[in-house]
Design a protein around this motif. Structure first.
Motif, PDB file in Angstrom:
ATOM      1  N   ALA A 224      -0.990   0.948  -5.923  1.00  0.00           N
ATOM      2  CA  ALA A 224      -0.960   2.310  -5.408  1.00  0.00           C
ATOM      3  C   ALA A 224      -2.369   2.865  -5.396  1.00  0.00           C
ATOM      4  O   ALA A 224      -3.238   2.415  -6.147  1.00  0.00           O
ATOM      5  N   ILE A 225      -2.569   3.862  -4.546  1.00  0.00           N
ATOM      6  CA  ILE A 225      -3.861   4.528  -4.462  1.00  0.00           C
ATOM      7  C   ILE A 225      -3.625   6.020  -4.311  1.00  0.00           C
ATOM      8  O   ILE A 225      -2.735   6.463  -3.574  1.00  0.00           O
ATOM      9  N   ARG A 226      -4.419   6.788  -5.038  1.00  0.00           N
ATOM     10  CA  ARG A 226      -4.319   8.240  -5.027  1.00  0.00           C
ATOM     11  C   ARG A 226      -5.392   8.797  -4.104  1.00  0.00           C
ATOM     12  O   ARG A 226      -6.573   8.487  -4.290  1.00  0.00           O
ATOM     13  N   ARG A 227      -4.977   9.621  -3.136  1.00  0.00           N
ATOM     14  CA  ARG A 227      -5.927  10.094  -2.137  1.00  0.00           C
ATOM     15  C   ARG A 227      -7.042  10.942  -2.732  1.00  0.00           C
ATOM     16  O   ARG A 227      -8.208  10.770  -2.418  1.00  0.00           O
ATOM     17  N   SER A 228      -6.700  11.871  -3.638  1.00  0.00           N
ATOM     18  CA  SER A 228      -7.683  12.860  -4.108  1.00  0.00           C
ATOM     19  C   SER A 228      -8.812  12.240  -4.930  1.00  0.00           C
ATOM     20  O   SER A 228      -9.937  12.738  -4.918  1.00  0.00           O
ATOM     21  N   THR A 229      -8.514  11.144  -5.636  1.00  0.00           N
ATOM     22  CA  THR A 229      -9.534  10.568  -6.522  1.00  0.00           C
ATOM     23  C   THR A 229      -9.882   9.131  -6.132  1.00  0.00           C
ATOM     24  O   THR A 229     -10.813   8.564  -6.678  1.00  0.00           O
ATOM     25  N   SER A 230      -9.129   8.563  -5.202  1.00  0.00           N
ATOM     26  CA  SER A 230      -9.265   7.152  -4.841  1.00  0.00           C
ATOM     27  C   SER A 230      -8.963   6.224  -6.004  1.00  0.00           C
ATOM     28  O   SER A 230      -9.331   5.050  -5.967  1.00  0.00           O
ATOM     29  N   SER A 231      -8.329   6.730  -7.015  1.00  0.00           N
ATOM     30  CA  SER A 231      -7.932   5.870  -8.131  1.00  0.00           C
ATOM     31  C   SER A 231      -6.925   4.842  -7.645  1.00  0.00           C
ATOM     32  O   SER A 231      -6.070   5.144  -6.807  1.00  0.00           O
ATOM     33  N   THR A 232      -7.051   3.641  -8.184  1.00  0.00           N
ATOM     34  CA  THR A 232      -6.147   2.566  -7.789  1.00  0.00           C
ATOM     35  C   THR A 232      -5.389   2.034  -9.000  1.00  0.00           C
ATOM     36  O   THR A 232      -5.878   2.107 -10.137  1.00  0.00           O
ATOM     37  N   TYR A 233      -4.222   1.518  -8.746  1.00  0.00           N
ATOM     38  CA  TYR A 233      -3.332   1.048  -9.808  1.00  0.00           C
ATOM     39  C   TYR A 233      -2.676  -0.245  -9.323  1.00  0.00           C
ATOM     40  O   TYR A 233      -2.316  -0.350  -8.149  1.00  0.00           O
ATOM     41  N   TYR A 234      -2.517  -1.191 -10.252  1.00  0.00           N
ATOM     42  CA  TYR A 234      -1.986  -2.490  -9.872  1.00  0.00           C
ATOM     43  C   TYR A 234      -0.948  -2.976 -10.873  1.00  0.00           C
ATOM     44  O   TYR A 234      -1.044  -2.694 -12.072  1.00  0.00           O
ATOM     45  N   ALA A 235      -0.010  -3.740 -10.379  1.00  0.00           N
ATOM     46  CA  ALA A 235       0.889  -4.463 -11.265  1.00  0.00           C
ATOM     47  C   ALA A 235       0.091  -5.596 -11.913  1.00  0.00           C
ATOM     48  O   ALA A 235      -0.830  -6.147 -11.300  1.00  0.00           O
ATOM     49  N   ASP A 236       0.453  -5.945 -13.130  1.00  0.00           N
ATOM     50  CA  ASP A 236      -0.263  -7.010 -13.842  1.00  0.00           C
ATOM     51  C   ASP A 236      -0.237  -8.314 -13.055  1.00  0.00           C
ATOM     52  O   ASP A 236      -1.196  -9.082 -13.083  1.00  0.00           O
ATOM     53  N   SER A 237       0.837  -8.559 -12.338  1.00  0.00           N
ATOM     54  CA  SER A 237       1.002  -9.828 -11.633  1.00  0.00           C
ATOM     55  C   SER A 237       0.030 -10.008 -10.468  1.00  0.00           C
ATOM     56  O   SER A 237      -0.155 -11.130  -9.996  1.00  0.00           O
ATOM     57  N   VAL A 238      -0.583  -8.927 -10.016  1.00  0.00           N
ATOM     58  CA  VAL A 238      -1.479  -9.039  -8.864  1.00  0.00           C
ATOM     59  C   VAL A 238      -2.916  -8.630  -9.186  1.00  0.00           C
ATOM     60  O   VAL A 238      -3.802  -8.751  -8.326  1.00  0.00           O
ATOM     61  N   LYS A 239      -3.165  -8.152 -10.396  1.00  0.00           N
ATOM     62  CA  LYS A 239      -4.519  -7.737 -10.767  1.00  0.00           C
ATOM     63  C   LYS A 239      -5.498  -8.879 -10.593  1.00  0.00           C
ATOM     64  O   LYS A 239      -5.234 -10.013 -11.000  1.00  0.00           O
ATOM     65  N   GLY A 240      -6.641  -8.564  -9.983  1.00  0.00           N
ATOM     66  CA  GLY A 240      -7.658  -9.581  -9.768  1.00  0.00           C
ATOM     67  C   GLY A 240      -7.455 -10.385  -8.495  1.00  0.00           C
ATOM     68  O   GLY A 240      -8.358 -11.110  -8.062  1.00  0.00           O
ATOM     69  N   ARG A 241      -6.276 -10.259  -7.875  1.00  0.00           N
ATOM     70  CA  ARG A 241      -6.009 -11.001  -6.644  1.00  0.00           C
ATOM     71  C   ARG A 241      -5.825 -10.064  -5.450  1.00  0.00           C
ATOM     72  O   ARG A 241      -6.204 -10.396  -4.334  1.00  0.00           O
ATOM     73  N   PHE A 242      -5.213  -8.908  -5.685  1.00  0.00           N
ATOM     74  CA  PHE A 242      -4.938  -7.954  -4.618  1.00  0.00           C
ATOM     75  C   PHE A 242      -5.848  -6.749  -4.761  1.00  0.00           C
ATOM     76  O   PHE A 242      -6.187  -6.332  -5.873  1.00  0.00           O
ATOM     77  N   THR A 243      -6.202  -6.165  -3.626  1.00  0.00           N
ATOM     78  CA  THR A 243      -7.022  -4.949  -3.616  1.00  0.00           C
ATOM     79  C   THR A 243      -6.428  -3.952  -2.633  1.00  0.00           C
ATOM     80  O   THR A 243      -6.210  -4.288  -1.464  1.00  0.00           O
ATOM     81  N   ILE A 244      -6.169  -2.741  -3.131  1.00  0.00           N
ATOM     82  CA  ILE A 244      -5.674  -1.677  -2.266  1.00  0.00           C
ATOM     83  C   ILE A 244      -6.841  -0.771  -1.893  1.00  0.00           C
ATOM     84  O   ILE A 244      -7.703  -0.480  -2.731  1.00  0.00           O
ATOM     85  N   SER A 245      -6.893  -0.354  -0.651  1.00  0.00           N
ATOM     86  CA  SER A 245      -7.954   0.537  -0.198  1.00  0.00           C
ATOM     87  C   SER A 245      -7.394   1.456   0.891  1.00  0.00           C
ATOM     88  O   SER A 245      -6.275   1.243   1.362  1.00  0.00           O
ATOM     89  N   ARG A 246      -8.176   2.446   1.267  1.00  0.00           N
ATOM     90  CA  ARG A 246      -7.667   3.394   2.257  1.00  0.00           C
ATOM     91  C   ARG A 246      -8.778   3.837   3.193  1.00  0.00           C
ATOM     92  O   ARG A 246      -9.946   3.784   2.852  1.00  0.00           O
ATOM     93  N   ASP A 247      -8.360   4.285   4.358  1.00  0.00           N
ATOM     94  CA  ASP A 247      -9.249   4.912   5.317  1.00  0.00           C
ATOM     95  C   ASP A 247      -8.625   6.265   5.628  1.00  0.00           C
ATOM     96  O   ASP A 247      -7.655   6.345   6.385  1.00  0.00           O
ATOM     97  N   ASN A 248      -9.142   7.309   5.008  1.00  0.00           N
ATOM     98  CA  ASN A 248      -8.547   8.639   5.167  1.00  0.00           C
ATOM     99  C   ASN A 248      -8.557   9.112   6.607  1.00  0.00           C
ATOM    100  O   ASN A 248      -7.632   9.773   7.064  1.00  0.00           O
ATOM    101  N   ALA A 249      -9.629   8.792   7.313  1.00  0.00           N
ATOM    102  CA  ALA A 249      -9.745   9.254   8.700  1.00  0.00           C
ATOM    103  C   ALA A 249      -8.615   8.679   9.563  1.00  0.00           C
ATOM    104  O   ALA A 249      -8.177   9.314  10.518  1.00  0.00           O
ATOM    105  N   LYS A 250      -8.164   7.494   9.188  1.00  0.00           N
ATOM    106  CA  LYS A 250      -7.100   6.842   9.957  1.00  0.00           C
ATOM    107  C   LYS A 250      -5.744   6.985   9.281  1.00  0.00           C
ATOM    108  O   LYS A 250      -4.748   6.471   9.795  1.00  0.00           O
ATOM    109  N   ASN A 251      -5.722   7.663   8.116  1.00  0.00           N
ATOM    110  CA  ASN A 251      -4.464   7.758   7.356  1.00  0.00           C
ATOM    111  C   ASN A 251      -3.825   6.386   7.173  1.00  0.00           C
ATOM    112  O   ASN A 251      -2.615   6.218   7.341  1.00  0.00           O
ATOM    113  N   THR A 252      -4.668   5.440   6.836  1.00  0.00           N
ATOM    114  CA  THR A 252      -4.207   4.051   6.727  1.00  0.00           C
ATOM    115  C   THR A 252      -4.583   3.487   5.368  1.00  0.00           C
ATOM    116  O   THR A 252      -5.666   3.753   4.846  1.00  0.00           O
ATOM    117  N   VAL A 253      -3.667   2.747   4.797  1.00  0.00           N
ATOM    118  CA  VAL A 253      -3.893   2.042   3.544  1.00  0.00           C
ATOM    119  C   VAL A 253      -3.798   0.542   3.800  1.00  0.00           C
ATOM    120  O   VAL A 253      -2.971   0.106   4.613  1.00  0.00           O
TER     121      VAL A 253
END
Length: 124
Positions: free
Chosen positions: A50-79
């Motif tokens: 998950a990613i929080r828009r206001s702070t760009s904080s990211t959160y991951y399940a233990d099973s995917v940490k280090g392998r998956f990366t969540i990011s966002r483009d606010n201008a495109k409202n896309t994650v």
């Protein structure tokens, strides 16, 4: 109403990579979170990231940490969800969710809107 459209799923060999996208449109919130969940056949929907828009904080399940990366483009409202070093256990339908951010970012009930899902299949 918020509409979510996911894309980027597919078939990949173990060790490979995929990038999922989730575009949001409609009446979006200023303090939202967007999350990725997945559901394998016969299993419950589980939190991935998950990613929080206001702070760009990211959160991951233990099973995917280090392998998956969540990011966002606010201008495109896309994650995006960049998935590397994929394993057969990552095989599932991946869903994008959208809702007000809360400390329960890893709970599906936090998210008010969902996309249609995109299939990710990792072969061994």
């Amino acid at each position: 109403q918020v509409q979510l459209v996911e894309s980027g799923g597919g078939l990949v060999q173990a060790g490979g990579s995929l990038r999922l996208s989730c575009a949001a449109s409609g009446r979006t919130f200023s303090t939202y979170a967007m999350g990725w969940f997945r559901q394998a056949p016969g299993k419950e929907r589980e939190f991935v990231a998950a990613i929080r828009r206001s702070t760009s904080s990211t959160y991951y399940a233990d099973s995917v940490k280090g392998r998956f990366t969540i990011s966002r483009d606010n201008a495109k409202n896309t994650v995006y969800l960049q998935m590397n070093s994929l394993k057969p256990d990552d095989t599932a339908v991946y869903y994008c969710g959208y809702g007000y951010f809360s400390s329960s970012y890893d709970a599906a009930s936090t998210y008010n809107y969902w996309g249609q899902g995109t299939q990710v299949t990792v072969s061994s």
